[in-house]
Design an enzyme around this catalytic site. Structure first.
Site, mmCIF file in Angstrom:
data_model
loop_
_atom_site.group_PDB
_atom_site.id
_atom_site.type_symbol
_atom_site.label_atom_id
_atom_site.label_comp_id
_atom_site.label_asym_id
_atom_site.label_seq_id
_atom_site.Cartn_x
_atom_site.Cartn_y
_atom_site.Cartn_z
ATOM 1 N N HIS A 12 3.466 67.578 -8.845
ATOM 2 C CA HIS A 12 3.189 66.280 -8.243
ATOM 3 C C HIS A 12 4.393 65.790 -7.429
ATOM 4 O O HIS A 12 5.509 65.676 -7.945
ATOM 5 C CB HIS A 12 2.882 65.282 -9.362
ATOM 6 C CG HIS A 12 2.421 63.948 -8.904
ATOM 7 N ND1 HIS A 12 2.904 62.778 -9.440
ATOM 8 C CD2 HIS A 12 1.493 63.585 -7.980
ATOM 9 C CE1 HIS A 12 2.300 61.749 -8.869
ATOM 10 N NE2 HIS A 12 1.444 62.208 -7.977
ATOM 11 N N GLU A 39 2.005 69.120 -4.484
ATOM 12 C CA GLU A 39 1.259 67.993 -3.917
ATOM 13 C C GLU A 39 2.261 67.062 -3.276
ATOM 14 O O GLU A 39 3.375 66.881 -3.781
ATOM 15 C CB GLU A 39 0.479 67.274 -5.026
ATOM 16 C CG GLU A 39 -0.375 66.113 -4.556
ATOM 17 C CD GLU A 39 0.332 64.750 -4.570
ATOM 18 O OE1 GLU A 39 -0.271 63.773 -4.107
ATOM 19 O OE2 GLU A 39 1.494 64.684 -5.043
ATOM 20 N N HIS A 54 5.029 58.081 -0.341
ATOM 21 C CA HIS A 54 3.875 57.546 -1.048
ATOM 22 C C HIS A 54 3.590 56.103 -0.664
ATOM 23 O O HIS A 54 2.478 55.750 -0.297
ATOM 24 C CB HIS A 54 4.098 57.640 -2.559
ATOM 25 C CG HIS A 54 2.986 57.051 -3.361
ATOM 26 N ND1 HIS A 54 2.933 55.700 -3.685
ATOM 27 C CD2 HIS A 54 1.869 57.601 -3.890
ATOM 28 C CE1 HIS A 54 1.830 55.468 -4.387
ATOM 29 N NE2 HIS A 54 1.168 56.588 -4.517
ATOM 30 N N GLU A 114 -1.840 65.073 0.440
ATOM 31 C CA GLU A 114 -2.623 63.839 0.316
ATOM 32 C C GLU A 114 -2.376 62.997 1.564
ATOM 33 O O GLU A 114 -1.244 62.599 1.846
ATOM 34 C CB GLU A 114 -2.265 63.031 -0.925
ATOM 35 C CG GLU A 114 -3.107 61.769 -0.992
ATOM 36 C CD GLU A 114 -2.809 60.835 -2.148
ATOM 37 O OE1 GLU A 114 -3.182 59.640 -2.055
ATOM 38 O OE2 GLU A 114 -2.201 61.288 -3.138
#
Length: 245
Positions: A12, A39, A54, A114
């Site tokens: 992650h 990711e 993020h 993502e």
């Protein structure tokens, strides 16, 4: 169901919480624990450079201020994205998608991108990120998996580069989730781990989707997902889970 080329275990944001998230330092640390898939979150700078972050704002993970997507890459690239985490990572820069792609391709690693748009830029981000991914991974055997919580971003990615695999991220099973994933021609559903049980796994797999989970940091939770026959586990605990397990 088409063959799934990706490893089950996915680090992650590069290495979870053990290094500054979404930086090359995190990727290197995850790789040192044996992880072969990562990711990361990707958004756009003001001049449309895809970069890893993020949050919409810069304060938590850099020494910058304001909305990241409102600043050009030239300014973003000079920020310190490591000091917030630890002194050992002071001076670590933000990573561009180009740099991360080169790192992964040279080492034979896999990537889950993502698409994390700055609010209001869902379609634009989906288009630019998909085009960049297609360019960077052109001619390679396994392209990155593009995922997003935002159907609009995935729809734009599909329109721009339909050959790239997509996954719908879900933190709840909102009305129409399965139909939306089918409409987007997704290859996977990436769910909050608590959403998977024998019924939802059967529902997803019967519709042709692979089943992935985030963010799994406990052994009992990982074992439950393995027992359910899910296909991918995204974890912060690169120091706990052996990725070849």
């Amino acid at each position: 169901m088409t063959p799934w080329p990706y490893p089950r275990w996915i680090a992650h944001r590069g290495a979870g919480k053990l290094a500054p998230e979404n930086t090359l330092a995190a990727f290197r640390l995850g790789a040192s624990h044996g992880y072969r898939m990562f990711e990361c979150d990707v958004k756009l700078s003001a001049d449309d450079v895809p970069f890893l972050m993020h949050d919409a704002t810069l304060e938590r993970t850099t020494n910058g201020q304001g909305t990241g997507g409102e600043q050009p890459w030239g300014a973003l690239s000079r920020l310190d994205a490591g000091s917030w985490h630890s002194r050992a990572h002071a001076g670590e820069p933000l990573a561009s998608l180009d740099n991360v792609a080169r790192y992964c391709l040279r080492n034979g690693y896999f990537l889950n991108i993502e698409i994390k748009p700055t609010p209001g830029l869902e379609a634009r981000t989906g288009t630019v990120v998909a085009n960049a991914a297609a360019r960077l991974w052109e001619g390679t055997a396994v392209p990155p998996l593009l995922t997003s919580f935002q159907p609009e971003a995935l729809q734009a990615a599909k329109a721009a580069q339909p050959q790239l695999p997509r996954g719908l991220l879900l933190d709840s099973l909102w009305k129409g989730w399965l139909e939306t994933a089918l409409t987007l021609d997704c290859a996977a559903l990436v769910c909050n781990q608590a959403l998977w049980d024998s019924s939802t796994v059967l529902q997803a797999k019967s519709a042709g989707f692979r089943c992935l989970s985030y963010t799994v940091n406990d052994e009992w939770a990982a074992q439950r997902l393995l027992d359910l026959g899910t296909d991918g586990i995204i974890t912060d605990r690169v120091d706990l889970f052996a990725p070849d397990a």
